[in-house]
Scaffold this motif. Sequence first.
Motif, short mmCIF file in Angstrom:
data_model
loop_
_atom_site.label_atom_id
_atom_site.label_comp_id
_atom_site.label_asym_id
_atom_site.label_seq_id
_atom_site.Cartn_x
_atom_site.Cartn_y
_atom_site.Cartn_z
N ARG A 1 -2.05 -10.93 -13.28
CA ARG A 1 -0.83 -11.42 -13.90
C ARG A 1 0.39 -10.58 -13.52
NH1 ARG A 1 -1.87 -16.32 -16.10
NH2 ARG A 1 -0.32 -16.02 -17.72
N ALA A 2 0.33 -9.87 -12.40
CA ALA A 2 1.48 -9.09 -11.97
C ALA A 2 2.32 -9.92 -11.01
CB ALA A 2 1.02 -7.80 -11.29
N ASP A 3 3.49 -9.43 -10.69
CA ASP A 3 4.34 -10.11 -9.75
C ASP A 3 3.74 -10.03 -8.37
OD1 ASP A 3 7.42 -9.01 -11.30
OD2 ASP A 3 6.12 -10.71 -11.71
N ALA A 4 3.42 -11.17 -7.79
CA ALA A 4 2.79 -11.19 -6.48
C ALA A 4 3.85 -11.35 -5.41
CB ALA A 4 1.76 -12.31 -6.41
N LEU A 5 4.73 -10.40 -5.28
CA LEU A 5 5.81 -10.48 -4.32
C LEU A 5 5.38 -9.90 -2.99
CD1 LEU A 5 8.73 -9.30 -6.62
CD2 LEU A 5 8.03 -11.63 -6.12
N SER A 6 6.09 -10.30 -1.94
CA SER A 6 5.82 -9.73 -0.64
C SER A 6 6.22 -8.27 -0.62
CB SER A 6 6.60 -10.50 0.44
OG SER A 6 7.99 -10.34 0.24
N VAL A 7 5.70 -7.53 0.34
CA VAL A 7 6.09 -6.13 0.48
C VAL A 7 7.55 -6.07 0.89
CG1 VAL A 7 3.77 -5.42 1.10
CG2 VAL A 7 5.39 -6.02 2.90
N ALA A 8 8.15 -4.93 0.71
CA ALA A 8 9.56 -4.77 1.02
C ALA A 8 9.81 -4.98 2.51
CB ALA A 8 10.05 -3.39 0.58
N TRP A 9 11.03 -5.38 2.82
CA TRP A 9 11.40 -5.62 4.20
C TRP A 9 11.19 -4.37 5.05
CZ3 TRP A 9 16.94 -7.94 3.22
CH2 TRP A 9 16.82 -9.07 2.43
N GLY A 10 10.98 -4.58 6.32
CA GLY A 10 10.94 -3.48 7.27
C GLY A 10 9.66 -2.69 7.20
N GLY A 11 9.69 -1.50 7.81
CA GLY A 11 8.52 -0.64 7.84
C GLY A 11 7.67 -0.88 9.07
N ASP A 12 7.03 0.19 9.53
CA ASP A 12 6.11 0.11 10.67
C ASP A 12 4.70 0.08 10.10
OD1 ASP A 12 4.86 0.21 13.08
OD2 ASP A 12 5.34 2.31 13.51
N TRP A 13 4.13 -1.10 10.00
CA TRP A 13 2.86 -1.28 9.31
C TRP A 13 1.68 -1.17 10.26
CZ3 TRP A 13 1.90 -2.02 4.08
CH2 TRP A 13 3.05 -2.06 3.28
N LYS A 14 0.62 -0.54 9.75
CA LYS A 14 -0.60 -0.32 10.53
C LYS A 14 -1.79 -0.94 9.79
CE LYS A 14 1.78 2.44 13.27
NZ LYS A 14 2.10 2.08 14.67
N THR A 15 -2.91 -1.03 10.49
CA THR A 15 -4.13 -1.61 9.93
C THR A 15 -5.33 -0.77 10.33
OG1 THR A 15 -3.22 -3.85 9.98
CG2 THR A 15 -5.62 -3.66 9.87
N LEU A 16 -6.23 -0.56 9.36
CA LEU A 16 -7.52 0.09 9.59
C LEU A 16 -8.61 -0.78 8.99
CD1 LEU A 16 -7.14 3.92 8.90
CD2 LEU A 16 -8.04 2.88 10.97
N LYS A 17 -9.81 -0.75 9.60
CA LYS A 17 -10.93 -1.54 9.10
C LYS A 17 -12.11 -0.64 8.78
CE LYS A 17 -10.00 -5.79 11.75
NZ LYS A 17 -10.56 -6.73 12.76
N SER A 18 -12.84 -1.04 7.72
CA SER A 18 -14.15 -0.47 7.45
C SER A 18 -15.13 -1.64 7.40
CB SER A 18 -14.14 0.30 6.12
OG SER A 18 -13.86 -0.56 5.04
N GLU A 19 -16.32 -1.41 6.91
CA GLU A 19 -17.34 -2.46 6.95
C GLU A 19 -16.95 -3.68 6.12
OE1 GLU A 19 -22.13 -3.12 6.10
OE2 GLU A 19 -21.19 -1.17 5.75
N HIS A 20 -16.37 -3.44 4.93
CA HIS A 20 -16.10 -4.55 4.02
C HIS A 20 -14.61 -4.73 3.71
CE1 HIS A 20 -20.30 -3.31 3.01
NE2 HIS A 20 -20.47 -4.61 3.13
N PHE A 21 -13.75 -3.89 4.28
CA PHE A 21 -12.33 -3.93 3.93
C PHE A 21 -11.45 -3.77 5.15
CE2 PHE A 21 -14.71 -2.43 0.29
CZ PHE A 21 -14.21 -3.20 -0.75
N GLU A 22 -10.25 -4.27 5.00
CA GLU A 22 -9.21 -4.12 6.00
C GLU A 22 -7.95 -3.69 5.25
OE1 GLU A 22 -7.26 -6.83 9.61
OE2 GLU A 22 -9.16 -7.38 8.64
#
Length: 934
Positions: free
Chosen positions: A25-46
């Motif tokens: 029930r929280a505000d499901a807003l997009s992340v703030a504009w901008g930023g250099d976003w990265k991604t890492l993966k494990s067995e069950h999560f990204e």
Amino acid sequence: MGHNSLKGCFGICLVILFFSLSASRADALSVAWGGDWKTLKSEHFEIHFEDGFQEMARRCLAIAEGVHLELLPFFGSGPVKRTHIVLSDDTDFSNGWATVLPYGRIRLFVAAPSDPGSLESYDEWLHLLIRHEYVHILHMEMGRGAVNAGRKIFGRFPLLFPHVLTPVFLLEGMAVYFESDAVAGYGRLQGSHYAAQMALEVRNGNWKDLQEVVVPLRNWPINKAYLYGAFFIDYLISVYGKDAVAEFLYRQSGELIPFFTLNFQAKRVFGKIFPALWEDFRLAMEERFADGHSEGEGMEERMLPSGNFFHQVTAVAGDDFFLVEDSGKDRRRLFRYTEKGREPIMALRPLSDMDVAEDGRLAVSRILRSVDGRVFHDIFIHMPEVGWKRLTRNQRFSRVRWMPSGESLLVSRQQAGLSELYFLDMEGSMRLLWRGSEGDVLGAFDVDAAGERLVAGLKRAGQGWNLEIMDLATGGWSGLTSTPFMENQPSFMPDGRILFSADYDGVYNVYVMDTETGMLEQWTRSSGGAFSPGFAGNKGLYYQAYTADGFRLMRVDHPAALKAFPKEDVAGEKISPFLFDAIENLGSERKYSPLQSLRPRYWFPVWLSSGESSQLGFETHGSDALDRHSYGLMAAYDMKNDLVNGSLTYACDNRWLLLLDRSHRFGEVRVGEVFWDYTIREDRVTLQRNHLLNFFEDRLALHGGLVHERDTLVDAPSVFSRVSMESNLAGMALTFRDEEHYIHVPGIGWGFYGELIAESNEILDSDYKGAVVQGAIRKIWNLPGPRTLGVRLAGGYADQEAKPFRIGGTRTGEEMRLFGRNEAVLRGYPRSVQTGNIYAAQRLSLTSMLFRVERNWSLMPFGLGDISGSIHVDSGSAWDEGRAMRQLTGAGLELHVELVLGYHFTAPLVLGYARGLDKDLGEDQFYTALGFSF
């Protein structure tokens, strides 16, 4: 039904989908504009994170994988695909949310809780948060039998997730239960505040029946879905065992219409339906919490008038006590409490902390919501003769205290998960005093009269909350307490003793410590909790008591020790070691790409039939993991007329908006004595760029837009030429919005909105020519109690060869548009009752809350929230330049009924009556409208 019905059905489908964006029930807003976003993966999560948060992201993956292994045996199965985690540091509030639609996602807000309440009982904030949100994922992902068969055909359509469509108290109760650890002693079920809240519900006769908890909207306690839900799940497991609760979840996970099978499956597993289980639960809570001390026993205290309901922001300056009243009915207002009562000082915007200097200057930490998605705090000071001055910008300082000299401030913040203390001078210059290590969380603090020492509530990594003293000259800390209890909100008294709140007896109460002797005195005996204590010299002790009806301001004129004991009596340690090992051999870090998660995850058929058309099609939706890109697509084939309808909506953040729509309108025209049918294809394309420029704390904004409209006669008898009219408008809009919403007031509670829109047909080729200029202003006055008075003025001018304005009707379909509008509402008159190149419209309305029902119909998916009403007078006219204006006036009533459907959807139903007062053009109109929100 014509083309509008298809649009309406598509809208309802999208609402069903979008509601699930926030299981918490929280505000499901997009992340703030901008930023250099990265991604890492494990067995069950990204996990997705901004550059610089690599170590925190790896820690989150270690926690998430450990939690997955712990929880999987209870839920039986986990997500087939990796769950996406977004690590976000763009808000100063402690929260998170989880959803399984259109795929499994968790949003984590880095800022850790730092005040007594319900969330302060944690070993490590990210562990508690991940644990809570991943329970939602495992819970809502559950499916078997026909449900799984349906997912194989239609994909991740919302109606194929039975536990998404379950009462909130079951969803949140399960998550709070599993976030809590009785052995380690953390989580809300192990904290003192939840126990005190439930005890008050039981002892004060405020027990909520099942129908009230199923609809957790605005009644006190605000967190009742969490509170009652957690204790209810705990009760079920203690009586029937974990296996029985797991079996109930498993059985319910195969139901295609889950709303109507909750009692059936409960009867099969527990032997009782939910109303009977709830009654047993009530009796168990009465037995558990029946005993307790009397409120204020041995004290001479009195309740003061103040803003009820919410915990209020307070400050002490010498013998003066200050409170910001936030009643949920009116504007926030600062009051000074004196012997004669309370004195109003000024209205204030939302803030989290304040302090008052000896000369009357006010320093506040204000909450600022930026259009780029960030919710940060900044420091403002108010000087009696000068007014407000902003000292910081986007610096996130959520706590503030004056230094005794009055020349500088001491401020604190959390940034990138680290607590920091700074000196801040009157020109906004900052000097770092202290930065905590990972896991250190700084709570409330105070500075002594000499400006030499600071006392604070401080949670060290792997420990509980204790009080510590800092030498401001050296920045060195020394421990004041070392206990397994929660100690926070300290302040220095004039004699050098420390006043603070702690839960030594299982309930938060006010204590005083003599730092030289180590002796403690208990000054309050509250059954619900005593918070934010302040000692105002000759005026005694002020504090806020949690009660069964909300927070109340209390005063003890001559506080005295109810109990005295050495601090060694409560000494001990609360150690919460981190249990999960770091993950080795993670996949390589890569740059975040929205395309990896943007593809549609479901489709669902759409079928509509009427006398005019028979349409068959599908709809789908998609969004990326950061919620920065989202789209909805609908396409349908009209088999009766051999026509194609459809729409596409794409949004990027709250900046870019693209709308494409094709529909068909059917009509009949009379030529002589013969009636001819015709079909017009309506094509519309809107491209809008919001927030090109922003000013005045983002309240003033400049926007741009392009609107293409083409009406084409596609089916008509030979007596007509096959013609089309095309409009291509390019425009700019200036908007100013300064409005506030209050929990007990329907609609907008106070504020001003204005817009000025200029559009031209000359920039792009168009069948229309010239410019169009229109504007509107709306002012809402907050009246005493839950009611408002509103005035709206609107008008426009279009060149003679531009599309004319039309006025009339109860709604136009254009209310939410910024560009391309040419219709205005005038209730009590038919749509397009007047047309012209000039229009003016006025509206006066009085709105009031009538009833707050907030009840569900047993466990059926139907409930009621607020019921409000309004009286309105409308007037307006549209006319051509050079001709006389004929003013039209109407009056009417509206009843607004907040329907609650499927436990989660609020559907505002409007029942209206309007009467046009013009004897020739006016009419009696009865109308209804239904919207959705969540």
